[in-house]
Structures are given as structure tokens and as C-alpha cells.
Scaffold this motif. Structure first.
Motif, mmCIF file in Angstrom:
data_model
loop_
_atom_site.group_PDB
_atom_site.id
_atom_site.type_symbol
_atom_site.label_atom_id
_atom_site.label_comp_id
_atom_site.label_asym_id
_atom_site.label_seq_id
_atom_site.Cartn_x
_atom_site.Cartn_y
_atom_site.Cartn_z
ATOM 1 N N GLU A 224 0.886 -1.390 -0.084
ATOM 2 C CA GLU A 224 -0.243 0.281 -0.163
ATOM 3 C C GLU A 224 0.928 1.051 -0.034
ATOM 4 O O GLU A 224 1.913 1.285 0.750
ATOM 5 N N TYR B 99 1.803 5.371 0.876
ATOM 6 C CA TYR B 99 1.313 6.434 1.172
ATOM 7 C C TYR B 99 2.467 7.316 1.315
ATOM 8 O O TYR B 99 3.701 7.252 0.960
ATOM 9 N N LEU C 3 3.269 11.968 2.589
ATOM 10 C CA LEU C 3 3.389 12.693 4.034
ATOM 11 C C LEU C 3 4.128 14.242 3.081
ATOM 12 O O LEU C 3 5.078 13.854 1.790
ATOM 13 N N THR D 198 5.403 3.640 10.069
ATOM 14 C CA THR D 198 6.297 4.566 11.072
ATOM 15 C C THR D 198 6.975 5.172 11.022
ATOM 16 O O THR D 198 7.837 5.105 10.357
ATOM 17 N N ASP E 268 2.290 8.541 12.487
ATOM 18 C CA ASP E 268 2.273 6.986 11.362
ATOM 19 C C ASP E 268 1.780 7.875 10.103
ATOM 20 O O ASP E 268 1.476 8.639 9.323
ATOM 21 N N ARG F 189 0.565 6.218 7.254
ATOM 22 C CA ARG F 189 -0.762 5.660 6.995
ATOM 23 C C ARG F 189 -2.049 7.535 6.981
ATOM 24 O O ARG F 189 -2.412 7.606 6.461
ATOM 25 N N ASN F 190 -1.336 8.263 8.365
ATOM 26 C CA ASN F 190 -2.728 9.568 7.983
ATOM 27 C C ASN F 190 -1.848 10.455 8.740
ATOM 28 O O ASN F 190 -1.951 11.292 8.419
ATOM 29 N N GLY F 191 -1.047 10.132 9.144
ATOM 30 C CA GLY F 191 0.270 11.728 9.389
ATOM 31 C C GLY F 191 0.267 12.159 10.386
ATOM 32 O O GLY F 191 0.950 13.007 11.230
ATOM 33 N N ALA F 192 -0.614 10.834 11.451
ATOM 34 C CA ALA F 192 -0.640 11.296 12.816
ATOM 35 C C ALA F 192 0.502 11.288 13.816
ATOM 36 O O ALA F 192 0.883 10.212 13.588
ATOM 37 N N GLY G 168 -0.188 17.043 13.515
ATOM 38 C CA GLY G 168 0.138 16.099 12.162
ATOM 39 C C GLY G 168 0.531 16.724 11.594
ATOM 40 O O GLY G 168 1.141 18.218 11.300
ATOM 41 N N LYS H 92 -1.358 14.985 4.562
ATOM 42 C CA LYS H 92 -0.987 13.135 3.443
ATOM 43 C C LYS H 92 -1.598 13.820 2.440
ATOM 44 O O LYS H 92 -2.586 14.673 1.935
ATOM 45 N N THR I 42 2.214 11.689 -6.882
ATOM 46 C CA THR I 42 1.344 12.060 -6.177
ATOM 47 C C THR I 42 1.349 13.381 -6.932
ATOM 48 O O THR I 42 1.433 14.004 -7.216
#
Length: 110
Positions: A39, A41, A43, A65, A76, A78-81, A90, A93, A105
Motif C-alpha cells: 500500500e 502513502y 506525507l 511509522t 503514522d 498512513r494518516n500523518g498522525a 499531524g 497526507k 502523488t
């Protein structure tokens, strides 16, 4: 908001557990793209704690991470948290698409 997608690399050049950086062609924002177990992702390549590139840090392909090398802030992918201090905000993303055997992207912020 940019509608122009930026080519990052060929799909074969970004294996699981790896990351690549690119610059958005329109906004010139640095972006880091991760392959997490097949997958993808993306950021912004900038720690929210201090203006430093996340891609210089260590990407944990098992925990999904990225840790900033400067002060140890972890996010993270996957979501920038933010996952620990000193980061409390965050990281933006961005969308990723696979097309024509490439990874793409873009900075989709208004």
C-alpha cells in the motif's frame, strides 16, 4: 489545489518497506512516499515539530511509522498522525496513485 500529479518513481523502484522523495511539480512542496506492505502513502516531507525533512529519519516498514532524526518525533505514515512528543500536530497526507507502472502523488491542499 494542484490537479497536476508528480511522478515519483517506477512501481518496481519502491519495494515494501522503502520510501522515496519527490517535489510537487506545482507547489514545490517536498513529499515522501512510502510502500507499506504493497500500500502506498504520501506525507509532506517536513516534521510538524520543527522544519526538518522526515525522509532523513528512519521508516519502520513493520509499524508503518517514520521517526524524525532531529528530535525523535514519530508519525503514522498512513494518516500523518503524531505518535509521540515532541510532535503534537499531524503531517499533511497526500493522495497516491499507481498509473502506467509509476507511482504518482500531488499536493492536494487548497
Amino acid at each position: 489545489m494542484s490537479e497536476t500529479w508528480t511522478f515519483v518513481c517506477a512501481v518496481s523502484e519502491l519495494l515494501p518497506g522503502e520510501m522515496k522523495t519527490a517535489w510537487d511539480e506545482v507547489t514545490s512542496v517536498p513529499i515522501v512516499v512510502f510502500n507499506y506492505d504493497g500500500e502506498y502513502y504520501a506525507l509532506e516531507d517536513k516534521c510538524s515539530h520543527e522544519d526538518f525533512e522526515l525522509s532523513a529519519g528512519s521508516y519502520d516498514g513493520e509499524d508503518a511509522t517514520i521517526e524524525c532524526v532531529l528530535h525523535g518525533a514519530r508519525f503514522d505514515i498512513r494518516n500523518g498522525a503524531p505518535l509521540c512528543a515532541p510532535a503534537y500536530t499531524g503531517v499533511p497526507k497526500f493522495p497516491v496513485k499507481l498509473e502506467h507502472d509509476g507511482v504518482w502523488t500531488r499536493d492536494d491542499r487548497d
